[in-house]
Design an enzyme around this catalytic site. Structure first.
Site, PDB file in Angstrom:
ATOM      1  N   ASP A 291      -8.180  -2.764  -7.461  1.00  0.00           N
ATOM      2  CA  ASP A 291      -7.728  -2.589  -6.073  1.00  0.00           C
ATOM      3  C   ASP A 291      -8.835  -1.989  -5.199  1.00  0.00           C
ATOM      4  OD1 ASP A 291      -4.948  -2.089  -4.374  1.00  0.00           O
ATOM      5  OD2 ASP A 291      -6.533  -0.651  -3.936  1.00  0.00           O
TER       6      ASP A 291
ATOM      7  N   SER B 285       0.840  -1.203   0.000  1.00  0.00           N
ATOM      8  CA  SER B 285       0.000   0.000   0.000  1.00  0.00           C
ATOM      9  C   SER B 285       0.878   1.258   0.000  1.00  0.00           C
ATOM     10  CB  SER B 285      -0.957  -0.064   1.191  1.00  0.00           C
ATOM     11  OG  SER B 285      -1.977   0.885   1.044  1.00  0.00           O
TER      12      SER B 285
ATOM     13  N   HIS C  83      -7.133  -5.617  -1.517  1.00  0.00           N
ATOM     14  CA  HIS C  83      -6.008  -4.701  -1.293  1.00  0.00           C
ATOM     15  C   HIS C  83      -5.133  -5.434  -0.277  1.00  0.00           C
ATOM     16  CE1 HIS C  83      -3.962  -0.838  -1.164  1.00  0.00           C
ATOM     17  NE2 HIS C  83      -4.036  -0.804   0.141  1.00  0.00           N
TER      18      HIS C  83
HETATM   19  C1  LIG Z   1     -13.770  -0.827   1.113  1.00  0.00           C
HETATM   20  O1  LIG Z   1     -15.039  -0.478   1.647  1.00  0.00           O
HETATM   21  C2  LIG Z   1     -15.842  -1.567   2.075  1.00  0.00           C
HETATM   22  C3  LIG Z   1     -17.199  -1.016   2.473  1.00  0.00           C
HETATM   23  O2  LIG Z   1     -17.077  -0.050   3.424  1.00  0.00           O
HETATM   24  C4  LIG Z   1     -15.136  -2.286   3.222  1.00  0.00           C
HETATM   25  O3  LIG Z   1     -15.872  -3.400   3.634  1.00  0.00           O
HETATM   26  C5  LIG Z   1     -13.735  -2.730   2.766  1.00  0.00           C
HETATM   27  O4  LIG Z   1     -13.029  -3.298   3.856  1.00  0.00           O
HETATM   28  C6  LIG Z   1     -12.959  -1.555   2.193  1.00  0.00           C
HETATM   29  N1  LIG Z   1     -11.704  -2.045   1.672  1.00  0.00           N
HETATM   30  C7  LIG Z   1     -10.550  -1.357   1.738  1.00  0.00           C
HETATM   31  C8  LIG Z   1      -9.337  -2.031   1.252  1.00  0.00           C
HETATM   32  O5  LIG Z   1     -10.483  -0.220   2.161  1.00  0.00           O
END
Ligand SMILES: *[C@@H]1O[C@H](CO)[C@@H](O)[C@H](O)[C@H]1NC(C)=O
Ligand SMILES: *[C@@H]1O[C@H](CO)[C@@H](O)[C@H](O)[C@H]1NC(C)=O
Length: 389
Positions: A273, A177, A340
């Site tokens: 991503d 990241s 990610h």
């Molecule tokens: C992206 O947003 C979703 C919904 O809020 C969440 O569940 C997820 O963990 C987030 N992923 C990242 C990598 O930030």
């Protein structure tokens, strides 16, 4: 023989899993770095976790840079200064090493000769908020914040040199990241701190942040990077060959800076991503009624039109990627998984369920590339759209 086999099986089932699962490493707080003003946002000394190499890995080093976004304003950085990502006062005294940092070949595979499990392995804590690029001399007494990421990078690596890295035969700079981006931005600097005859390469994980507009057509990520570079005084620490040809904050984008990186680089990323979809494409303030919430959490919950928006993002990602200059020393592992993920997580790096491209897990692709075991290093997932993996 049978008893031995039974004992071995019992060990594999019970004992070994506990032992393998838990590699606990103590923190090193680098107090001496404060003399050079190499400090976290709150002025506390930087820190890392080091697990010493052994056997054939004794002269080999892998340095992993922690991630955690960036801070682009005073209040934002002040918030971090009260947490582990801005102060060593809040860091945990011990951590667990897994994935690429694991110390056993079972999780970190020995394929033919050696891979990384017996190398000196270092996790460098992220506490500057600028992907290890900042350097501002003045400290405003109004807020007492220190913008010194580049000094931290230098001080930590100098310290590791004095602990044996100056004689390294093999070395890898890696990170996930914001740490993956830091890996790209500091890759040639890393190379310059190692012996000339060492084999030095960089592995950037989930750090290929593309310069793309939001669903409303605004340039949020470009604005964020511009603010980070300005606040932290980063321009002078970005690769000069890049900053001499374009506006310095654009050199914070891998798509612009990678062509200027001379050290061999391996890029692990998803074309879809999840962090970039959450923050670059659909930042929370553009979704006040949370209609994207389920889709952001799971691709299978997206509406048809949301899927198209995500698909277009993937096309933009691959376009940014394909726009890079061709380079035979560069390796890729580009998945279609909507994640990610971190290579310090064993399930992602190397396991039965980790992402696979043409029967190769990330650990195998990186090992083959680092050791030049095969001729082909550019893996792009043939799956044509975003999916939950
Ligand atoms: C992206 O947003 C979703 C919904 O809020 C969440 O569940 C997820 O963990 C987030 N992923 C990242 C990598 O930030
Ligand atoms: C790590 O710290 C613990 C607690 O302070 C100590 O008991 C242990 O010996 C240390 N381990 C190493 C490898 O230094």
């Amino acid at each position: 023989m049978a008893t031995f086999m039974l004992a071995l099986l019992a060990c594999l089932a019970v004992l070994c899993t506990t032992v393998l699962g838990d590699r606990i490493v103590n923190i090193t707080i680098l107090e001496s770095a404060t003399d050079q003003g190499a400090v976290c946002l709150d002025g506390s000394p930087p820190a890392y976790y080091l697990d010493r190499g052994f056997d054939t890995g004794i002269s080999n080093w892998i340095i992993f840079l922690q991630g955690g976004g960036w801070c682009d304003s005073i209040p934002d950085c002040q918030g971090r200064a009260t947490m582990d990502i801005g102060s060593s006062k809040h860091m945990t005294k011990q951590t667990h090493f897994a994935g690429i940092l694991h110390n056993t070949p079972q999780e970190n595979p020995v394929l033919e000769l050696v891979d990384f499990y017996n190398w000196n392995r270092v996790w460098v804590n992220y506490c500057d908020g600028s992907s290890f690029t900042g350097d501002v001399e003045q400290v405003d007494p109004e807020n007492n914040l220190f913008f010194r990421g580049a000094r931290i990078f230098k001080a930590v690596l100098e310290d590791l040199r004095s602990k044996g890295m100056q004689y390294a035969k093999n070395a890898i700079l890696s990170g996930t990241s914001a740490g993956g981006l830091a890996t790209i931005l500091n890759c040639d600097k890393f190379k310059s701190l190692l012996p000339n005859d060492a084999i030095v390469k960089c592995v950037a994980n989930a750090g290929f942040f593309i310069n793309v507009k939001t669903i409303s057509g605004t340039s949020n990520i470009q604005t964020t990077y511009h603010r980070v570079v300005t606040l932290h005084g980063s321009a002078k620490n970005l690769p000069p060959s890049c900053t001499s040809t374009m506006e310095p904050s654009l050199c914070f984008f891998p798509q612009h800076v990678v062509p200027y990186v001379e050290t061999p680089l391996f890029i692990i990323n998803s074309a879809y991503d999840a962090w970039q979809i959450n923050n670059t494409l659909v930042p929370a303030n553009l979704d006040p009624r949370h209609v994207w919430e389920h889709c952001k959490a799971q691709i299978s919950s997206c509406t048809f039109s949301q899927r198209i928006v995500i698909q277009v993002f993937g096309v933009e990602f691959l376009r940014a990627f394909e726009g890079l200059n061709p380079c035979y020393t560069r390796g890729y592992f580009i998945t279609s998984c909507h994640t990610h993920e971190q290579i310090v997580v064993t399930n992602y790096w190397f396991s039965a369920t980790s992402p696979n491209i043409l029967n190769k897990a990330i650990a195998e692709a990186v090992g083959d590339w680092y050791f030049d075991r095969v001729g082909f290093h550019q893996h792009i997932d043939p799956y044509p759209s975003a999916r939950d993996c």
